[in-house]
Motif scaffolding. Structure first.
Motif, PDB file in Angstrom:
ATOM      1  N   ILE A 185     -77.574 -38.333 -23.102  1.00 29.73           N
ATOM      2  CA  ILE A 185     -77.157 -37.175 -22.300  1.00 29.73           C
ATOM      3  C   ILE A 185     -75.925 -36.514 -22.910  1.00 29.73           C
ATOM      4  N   VAL A 186     -74.941 -37.318 -23.280  1.00 32.69           N
ATOM      5  CA  VAL A 186     -73.714 -36.777 -23.873  1.00 32.69           C
ATOM      6  C   VAL A 186     -74.030 -36.046 -25.173  1.00 32.69           C
ATOM      7  N   SER A 187     -74.924 -36.611 -25.978  1.00 30.90           N
ATOM      8  CA  SER A 187     -75.294 -35.973 -27.247  1.00 30.90           C
ATOM      9  C   SER A 187     -75.992 -34.638 -27.009  1.00 30.90           C
ATOM     10  N   ALA A 188     -76.857 -34.581 -25.988  1.00 30.80           N
ATOM     11  CA  ALA A 188     -77.542 -33.321 -25.666  1.00 30.80           C
ATOM     12  C   ALA A 188     -76.550 -32.257 -25.224  1.00 30.80           C
ATOM     13  N   ILE A 189     -75.550 -32.667 -24.440  1.00 28.74           N
ATOM     14  CA  ILE A 189     -74.509 -31.718 -24.022  1.00 28.74           C
ATOM     15  C   ILE A 189     -73.764 -31.193 -25.241  1.00 28.74           C
ATOM     16  N   CYS A 228     -76.025 -28.700 -27.225  1.00 26.75           N
ATOM     17  CA  CYS A 228     -76.488 -27.464 -26.580  1.00 26.75           C
ATOM     18  C   CYS A 228     -75.375 -26.607 -25.986  1.00 26.75           C
ATOM     19  N   LEU A 229     -74.241 -27.237 -25.664  1.00 24.76           N
ATOM     20  CA  LEU A 229     -73.168 -26.524 -24.971  1.00 24.76           C
ATOM     21  C   LEU A 229     -71.873 -26.648 -25.761  1.00 24.76           C
ATOM     22  N   ASN A 230     -70.927 -25.745 -25.525  1.00 25.32           N
ATOM     23  CA  ASN A 230     -69.718 -25.665 -26.345  1.00 25.32           C
ATOM     24  C   ASN A 230     -68.542 -26.374 -25.690  1.00 25.32           C
ATOM     25  N   ASN A 231     -68.070 -27.447 -26.324  1.00 25.30           N
ATOM     26  CA  ASN A 231     -66.823 -28.071 -25.883  1.00 25.30           C
ATOM     27  C   ASN A 231     -65.823 -28.181 -27.037  1.00 25.30           C
ATOM     28  N   GLU A 232     -66.100 -27.437 -28.105  1.00 31.22           N
ATOM     29  CA  GLU A 232     -65.254 -27.422 -29.303  1.00 31.22           C
ATOM     30  C   GLU A 232     -65.046 -28.822 -29.871  1.00 31.22           C
ATOM     31  N   GLY A 233     -66.020 -29.695 -29.661  1.00 32.77           N
ATOM     32  CA  GLY A 233     -66.002 -31.007 -30.299  1.00 32.77           C
ATOM     33  C   GLY A 233     -65.217 -32.084 -29.594  1.00 32.77           C
ATOM     34  N   VAL A 260     -82.839 -34.545 -17.365  1.00 34.96           N
ATOM     35  CA  VAL A 260     -81.476 -34.008 -17.502  1.00 34.96           C
ATOM     36  C   VAL A 260     -81.313 -33.327 -18.854  1.00 34.96           C
ATOM     37  N   ILE A 261     -81.840 -33.943 -19.901  1.00 34.85           N
ATOM     38  CA  ILE A 261     -81.739 -33.342 -21.240  1.00 34.85           C
ATOM     39  C   ILE A 261     -82.483 -32.013 -21.279  1.00 34.85           C
ATOM     40  N   ARG A 262     -83.636 -31.941 -20.638  1.00 35.25           N
ATOM     41  CA  ARG A 262     -84.370 -30.668 -20.567  1.00 35.25           C
ATOM     42  C   ARG A 262     -83.569 -29.635 -19.764  1.00 35.25           C
ATOM     43  N   GLU A 263     -82.947 -30.085 -18.680  1.00 33.14           N
ATOM     44  CA  GLU A 263     -82.146 -29.147 -17.892  1.00 33.14           C
ATOM     45  C   GLU A 263     -80.984 -28.596 -18.726  1.00 33.14           C
ATOM     46  N   ILE A 264     -80.348 -29.451 -19.499  1.00 35.89           N
ATOM     47  CA  ILE A 264     -79.253 -29.004 -20.369  1.00 35.89           C
ATOM     48  C   ILE A 264     -79.759 -27.930 -21.327  1.00 35.89           C
TER      49      ILE A 264
END
Length: 380
Positions: A75-79, A82-87, A36-40
């Motif tokens: 998983i949450v840390s990888a998201i 790598c991806l933008n949720n503005e914190g 999952v982390i690789r997919e992210i």
């Protein structure tokens, strides 16, 4: 703004009615988390996800609560990296089973950033829970709800199932009375369905079990609607009730509104705004493919007609309904003109009612047959 859905395809036991993708073997969970982390990481370099702002996160399954807190946090840390949720998340939900809920697990999930918990209760009748092969008791479910609230979860939702043929005279009434007594903010409630590739499906086929008659299903649904209204809950989607506007499920509402969302994990589905995709429903194949940096996915290209039909179907599942003039402007499809006789018939029957000038919805009393009504209005 988009959402992220993670499918966690593991369960300790198989419920007799469930046909979702999952495995009862836990031996590949660490490998699954790594995948999952690789997919992210792979998705973060793709359009449209590399430039998307994500506002909701949903861990579903399967049973996400079988993940250790450390696995969930990875998983949450990888998201977050790598991806933008503005914190921060407008809503971050984890589905859990009551038997996995403890003060320790709740505190761990809160540290992961989850602010909403969805507890798979299904029934407060121990005999029904045993019949469904659920591993918790009614007492454990009640304790889990009180614990979740006491440990600071802002939003507590429960899942229930109606139309269960195995029952006492008061099973359903007792279940929903208990539900509304408890400190919950939201209920998702679905009819028991008989799926062929399940234990229940096999038993019905062999005539060991009987499916619930339509009248029983209708009575259960009507009783829930009335009791929810009596307790001040808003019936905002055919299968969902919220204590207030603030307690409506933000993530799920985005599905019904046709907002793009990123699906992660074996068996997950996603939507990039133009195409729907599905990831392989096989844990071994998913992990192996991701290890080779290949996304094991299939795409469905959506035409303007597809998009309009989808917005019609999902919109009519909600109390907000559908703006038919907006569908004409967005997709060039006139569902009312295309299906004039069906439209006239359902309007005259009181099944379709106005919300405002161009917006219509299905009346609550007809929501149980809502899919049939929507199907009559699909354009081809």
């Amino acid at each position: 703004m988009s959402g992220i859905y993670l499918h966690v395809p593991f369960c300790r036991t198989a419920c007799h009615y469930c046909d979702f993708h999952f495995s009862t073997s836990m031996k590949n969970m660490d490998s699954f988390v790594d995948a999952v982390i690789r997919e992210i990481q792979i998705r973060s370099g793709q359009a449209p996800w590399h430039s998307s702002l994500f506002r909701t996160l949903y861990f579903g399954g399967g049973t996400p609560s079988v993940l250790s807190v450390d696995q969930a946090q990875r998983i949450v840390s990888a998201i977050g990296s790598c991806l933008n949720n503005e914190g921060s998340w407008a809503e971050s939900t984890i589905e859990v089973n009551p038997e996995d809920v403890s003060k320790e697990s709740l505190r761990g999930w809160r540290k992961c950033g989850f602010n909403r918990i969805s507890i798979g209760v299904q029934s407060f009748d121990d005999d029904q829970l045993n019949w469904m092969n659920r591993k918790h008791s009614a007492a454990e479910a009640i304790e889990a709800i009180w614990l979740a609230k006491s440990e600071g979860f802002e939003k507590v939702s429960i899942d229930l199932i109606y139309g269960i043929p195995h029952r006492s005279e008061k099973s359903w009434t007792d279940t929903i009375e208990k539900a509304f007594y408890l400190p919950i903010d939201h209920i998702s409630c679905y009819a028991l369905t008989i799926e062929p590739k399940t234990v229940l499906g096999a038993r019905v086929k062999k005539d060991i079990e009987k499916a619930a008659p339509d009248k029983l299903i209708e009575n259960d649904y009507s009783e829930l609607c009335l009791m929810a209204q009596h307790n001040g809950f808003i019936h905002y989607e055919v299968s969902n009730w919220a204590r207030s506007e603030e307690n409506k499920a933000i993530h799920n509402t985005s599905y019904w509104e046709g907002v793009p969302y990123l699906g992660l994990g074996a068996g997950a589905h996603g939507f990039d705004g133009n195409r729907r995709y599905s990831l392989v429903s096989n844990n071994y194949k998913y992990i192996s493919s991701i290890e080779s940096r290949v996304l094991p996915e299939k795409f469905e290209e959506l035409t303007a007609l597809d998009r309009s039909n989808e917005m019609l179907m999902t919109g009519l599942r909600t109390s907000n309904g559908v703006d038919f003039e907006e569908l004409k402007q967005l997709w060039g499809v006139d569902h009312i003109l295309d299906n004039a006789s069906a439209w006239k018939r359902w309007v005259e029957a009181g099944a379709i009612i106005p919300v405002d000038e161009n917006r219509y919805r299905i009346s609550e009393r007809c929501w149980l047959i809502g899919d049939s009504i929507s199907a009559d209005l699909i354009s081809i």
